[in-house]
Design an enzyme around this catalytic site. Sequence first.
Site, PDB file in Angstrom:
ATOM      1  N   TYR A  33       0.828  -1.201   0.000  1.00 36.34           N
ATOM      2  CA  TYR A  33       0.000   0.000   0.000  1.00 36.34           C
ATOM      3  C   TYR A  33       0.860   1.247   0.000  1.00 36.34           C
ATOM      4  CZ  TYR A  33       0.967   0.891   4.941  1.00 36.34           C
ATOM      5  OH  TYR A  33       1.594   1.181   6.132  1.00 36.34           O
ATOM      6  N   ARG A  52       8.373   3.999  -4.461  1.00 30.68           N
ATOM      7  CA  ARG A  52       8.355   2.963  -3.424  1.00 30.68           C
ATOM      8  C   ARG A  52       7.298   1.907  -3.730  1.00 30.68           C
ATOM      9  NH1 ARG A  52       7.626   4.981   2.546  1.00 30.68           N
ATOM     10  NH2 ARG A  52       5.507   5.285   1.809  1.00 30.68           N
ATOM     11  N   HIS A 102      -0.949 -20.815  -0.041  1.00 36.83           N
ATOM     12  CA  HIS A 102       0.123 -19.875   0.275  1.00 36.83           C
ATOM     13  C   HIS A 102       0.906 -19.473  -0.969  1.00 36.83           C
ATOM     14  CE1 HIS A 102      -0.902 -21.066   4.294  1.00 36.83           C
ATOM     15  NE2 HIS A 102       0.084 -20.392   4.858  1.00 36.83           N
ATOM     16  N   LYS A 149      -1.996 -16.993  15.513  1.00 38.52           N
ATOM     17  CA  LYS A 149      -2.374 -17.503  14.180  1.00 38.52           C
ATOM     18  C   LYS A 149      -2.994 -16.370  13.368  1.00 38.52           C
ATOM     19  CE  LYS A 149      -4.199 -21.673  12.004  1.00 38.52           C
ATOM     20  NZ  LYS A 149      -2.996 -21.895  11.182  1.00 38.52           N
ATOM     21  N   GLU A 182       9.854 -23.891  12.151  1.00 37.54           N
ATOM     22  CA  GLU A 182       8.672 -24.639  11.703  1.00 37.54           C
ATOM     23  C   GLU A 182       8.525 -24.429  10.212  1.00 37.54           C
ATOM     24  OE1 GLU A 182       4.870 -23.023  12.988  1.00 37.54           O
ATOM     25  OE2 GLU A 182       5.731 -21.020  13.159  1.00 37.54           O
ATOM     26  N   LEU A 207       4.128 -21.408  15.792  1.00 40.39           N
ATOM     27  CA  LEU A 207       2.707 -21.628  16.048  1.00 40.39           C
ATOM     28  C   LEU A 207       2.539 -22.923  16.847  1.00 40.39           C
ATOM     29  CD1 LEU A 207      -0.103 -20.384  15.282  1.00 40.39           C
ATOM     30  CD2 LEU A 207      -0.243 -22.204  13.587  1.00 40.39           C
TER      31      LEU A 207
HETATM   32  N1  PDD Z   1      -1.448 -23.912   8.843  1.00 42.44           N
HETATM   33  N2  PDD Z   1       2.746 -23.577  11.640  1.00 42.44           N
HETATM   34  C1  PDD Z   1       2.201 -22.722  10.759  1.00 42.44           C
HETATM   35  C2  PDD Z   1       2.973 -21.497  10.371  1.00 42.44           C
HETATM   36  C3  PDD Z   1       0.917 -22.966  10.230  1.00 42.44           C
HETATM   37  O1  PDD Z   1       0.361 -22.106   9.364  1.00 42.44           O
HETATM   38  C4  PDD Z   1       0.226 -24.148  10.619  1.00 42.44           C
HETATM   39  C5  PDD Z   1      -1.130 -24.478  10.070  1.00 42.44           C
HETATM   40  C6  PDD Z   1       0.848 -25.017  11.538  1.00 42.44           C
HETATM   41  C7  PDD Z   1       0.178 -26.275  12.060  1.00 42.44           C
HETATM   42  O2  PDD Z   1      -0.869 -25.908  12.940  1.00 42.44           O
HETATM   43  P1  PDD Z   1      -2.174 -26.858  13.109  1.00 42.44           P
HETATM   44  O3  PDD Z   1      -1.670 -28.219  13.432  1.00 42.44           O
HETATM   45  O4  PDD Z   1      -2.896 -26.246  14.242  1.00 42.44           O
HETATM   46  O5  PDD Z   1      -2.929 -26.816  11.795  1.00 42.44           O
HETATM   47  C8  PDD Z   1       2.099 -24.690  12.031  1.00 42.44           C
HETATM   48  C9  PDD Z   1      -2.734 -24.091   8.198  1.00 42.44           C
HETATM   49  C10 PDD Z   1      -3.085 -25.528   7.975  1.00 42.44           C
HETATM   50  C11 PDD Z   1      -2.775 -23.261   6.923  1.00 42.44           C
HETATM   51  O6  PDD Z   1      -2.300 -22.125   6.993  1.00 42.44           O
HETATM   52  O7  PDD Z   1      -3.296 -23.696   5.885  1.00 42.44           O
END
Ligand code: PDD
Length: 287
Positions: A33, A52, A102, A149, A182, A207
């Site tokens: 933005y 920018r 994603h 999340k 992760e 997470l």
């Molecule tokens: N993603 N780490 C990240 C960064 C996540 O986005 C997720 C889940 C997990 C696993 O968390 P859980 O077991 O509670 O689903 C770990 C979801 C599935 C998604 O973004 O599609």
Amino acid sequence: MGRIAYVNGRFVPHAQATVHIEDRGYQLADAVYEVWSLFDGKMADAEGHFTRLERSLSELRIAMPMSRRALTLVLREAIRRNRVREGLLYLQVSRGVAPRDHAFPGDEVRPSVVITAKSLDRAAVEAKAARGVAVVTAPENRWGRCDIKTVGLLPNVLAKQKAKEAGAAEAWFVDELGFVTEGSSSNAWIVDADGRLRTRDTNANILRGVTRRTLMDVIAREGLAVDERPFTPAEAVAAREAFVTGAGTLVLPVVAVDGKPIGNGAPGPLAMRLRRLYIDEARAGAV
Ligand code: PDD
């Protein structure tokens, strides 16, 4: 006269100005933005903001939705329709609308463009400036709260895209000490060279996966132990097995990291067993 917004080629009343629920800006913060200050109905520092904007877009590999010239015309029209003399002009460009994933969608998906303009009371602003303002400090944690999340997933989006372009299904983030935190949308596990199940502890900036939690119970019931200790990519390559967990992937065997095979390059037996056990557990408990 009410405010008018620009949304993807149309000027619409502000209250009815909407983007689709699967706009990637809304779902993944996959958007950029700019804000211009308006004096006498004209954009201040126009050039700097355009430059920018183009840079931000190009860093994210989002196409400029239209030429700078065309965009200038639309921005001016937004100012005109809102009769703004002193105020602010807001532009947002997202990667567009696509089924949630994603990684980037195909080139057929066009960027979404939203523009709003609002008037402000210059005298009030100046009065405030004359009084001065206070500030507070905050820890620099942008974004050190991966335990939340949030839909602020742009880094995850870019990592997943990197994985996709490398022919991989997931990207594992590695912290400044060289340990895997992760995955971009999953938690990461290995069965290390000594046969121990390992996954990062949740005090770390990750997470707290619900699938991870349930799998821990399954593992305990199987009489196995989990070592909540971080591992490096090299340890993953030297591991017997690896897998990821998440609501999207369940328990998914990982057979290679950065192009290097794990074990014999095939899904590990423990990962496959845990997948079956997890699915049974999850299916039985589903409400
Ligand atoms: N993603 N780490 C990240 C960064 C996540 O986005 C997720 C889940 C997990 C696993 O968390 P859980 O077991 O509670 O689903 C770990 C979801 C599935 C998604 O973004 O599609």
